[in-house]
Design a protein around this motif. Sequence first.
Motif, PDB file in Angstrom:
ATOM      1  N   LEU A 159       0.811  -1.220   0.000  1.00 58.61           N
ATOM      2  CA  LEU A 159       0.000   0.000   0.000  1.00 58.61           C
ATOM      3  C   LEU A 159       0.844   1.270   0.000  1.00 58.61           C
ATOM      4  O   LEU A 159       0.340   2.352  -0.316  1.00 58.61           O
ATOM      5  CB  LEU A 159      -0.923   0.009   1.221  1.00 58.61           C
ATOM      6  CG  LEU A 159      -2.029  -1.044   1.258  1.00 58.61           C
ATOM      7  CD1 LEU A 159      -2.752  -1.004   2.592  1.00 58.61           C
ATOM      8  CD2 LEU A 159      -3.014  -0.845   0.116  1.00 58.61           C
ATOM      9  N   VAL A 257      -5.920   4.388   2.812  1.00 57.79           N
ATOM     10  CA  VAL A 257      -5.380   3.069   2.466  1.00 57.79           C
ATOM     11  C   VAL A 257      -5.780   2.118   3.584  1.00 57.79           C
ATOM     12  O   VAL A 257      -5.880   2.503   4.749  1.00 57.79           O
ATOM     13  CB  VAL A 257      -3.846   3.089   2.292  1.00 57.79           C
ATOM     14  CG1 VAL A 257      -3.449   3.937   1.098  1.00 57.79           C
ATOM     15  CG2 VAL A 257      -3.138   3.575   3.557  1.00 57.79           C
ATOM     16  N   THR A 281      -5.748  -3.817   0.089  1.00 57.60           N
ATOM     17  CA  THR A 281      -5.345  -5.159  -0.301  1.00 57.60           C
ATOM     18  C   THR A 281      -6.582  -6.049  -0.213  1.00 57.60           C
ATOM     19  O   THR A 281      -7.472  -5.813   0.614  1.00 57.60           O
ATOM     20  CB  THR A 281      -4.244  -5.719   0.618  1.00 57.60           C
ATOM     21  OG1 THR A 281      -4.711  -5.746   1.975  1.00 57.60           O
ATOM     22  CG2 THR A 281      -2.983  -4.865   0.535  1.00 57.60           C
ATOM     23  N   VAL A 368      -3.831  -5.495  -4.959  1.00 58.29           N
ATOM     24  CA  VAL A 368      -4.062  -4.126  -4.497  1.00 58.29           C
ATOM     25  C   VAL A 368      -4.957  -3.433  -5.510  1.00 58.29           C
ATOM     26  O   VAL A 368      -4.732  -3.522  -6.729  1.00 58.29           O
ATOM     27  CB  VAL A 368      -2.742  -3.348  -4.348  1.00 58.29           C
ATOM     28  CG1 VAL A 368      -3.010  -1.882  -3.990  1.00 58.29           C
ATOM     29  CG2 VAL A 368      -1.852  -3.998  -3.287  1.00 58.29           C
TER      30      VAL A 368
END
Length: 407
Positions: A159, A257, A281, A368
């Motif tokens: 990330l 994130v 993710t 991702v």
Amino acid sequence: MSSFRTAFALALLCCVPVLCIAGGARAQGAATIKIGELNSYKAQPAFLEPYRKGMELAVEEINGAGGVAGRKLELVVRDDGGNPGDAVRVAEELVTREKVDLLAGTFLSHIGLAVTEFAGRRKVFFLAAEPLTDKITWQNGNAYTYRLRTSTYMQVAMLLPAAIAAKKKRWALVYPNFEYGQAAAAIFKEQLRAAQPDVEFVTEQAPPLGRIDAGAVAQAVDDAKPDAIFNALFSADLAKFAREGNTRGTFNGRFAVSLLSGEPEYLDPLRDEVPVGWIVTGYPWYAIETPEHKAFIEAYRRKFNDYPRFGSVIGYSTIKSIAAGIAKAGSSDTDKLLKAFENLKVVGPFGPFEYRACDHQATMGAYVGELALRDGKGVMVDAKFVDGNTVLPSCAEVASRRLRPQN
């Protein structure tokens, strides 16, 4: 002695002396290879019910093809009670009473660490399937433990490019207050500071696992006026935080994130309340077109009449890894299996990966992408696979990390 065992020699000298019982104590001529699997099935059903199905599919495939090393696989499954003490007791019962050849499983990081310590003390092979904490293969690692799933360090590193590219100065951190969440926040701060020295962390919200006051957390984040949010909540805690954050406008105009949030176990329950725009993710099963994944998803649907979750991938890959290790060793003997897992190559639903000899970490990667709404439910879009090899530190760096605590 292997280089890995040499690296752990000093640590092992510090252990309390105990009676050593090898994990491969059963006679090699036994009809089956018994895999002792323990996990928090009652505490974390969203992930672990699909995980168990993935294991069952792999066992069925392997046994249907004649087994491994001339023997069939047998799963002996136990619930660890979601508690480290109970997990150690269950592991002891599996080894002593059930006479399993090896141990596998665990989900929560603090439980994985407890079983890691048990495996080293009792000299039994343990494949930590799911716990994310890096301590399992670094600070607290031992010669008897390998880990399959993409670790906390690896997922944060996946990330990080998006976090750096966003060029946000003021960050809020939200994470569950136990080993995994604490480690995720520490790694994110360490790595982002290294890339962006002027970054500020304006608030850290660390609610107890499973007992989040989501409204209060969302309000505290909003009050701190961050430019961006790092999230490591999962399961019901994530759902509650996402809903409260959407209701209160906490996420409006803020970059985010988030670890794990693209996994269908956690994304699907949100339905149309998904926090759109988060970089996460996860597992976009509907968008992966590789031959290995197509074969896996067809077999899974044929057996269960359902689509796989990320837990399904981990359960399946756990058994495939064990089978590959035993095949390479030609035996379920503990010492031979430990040696066989060094640089062991496995093919899973995400393609080929291997287990590094220097730290016993698998190189299996993850996807991702960005969260979006499609037909009233959350999906990952623009998802890209990140090879685990590209986000793991070198073996020399791993050696240094074993000698110093995370900040």
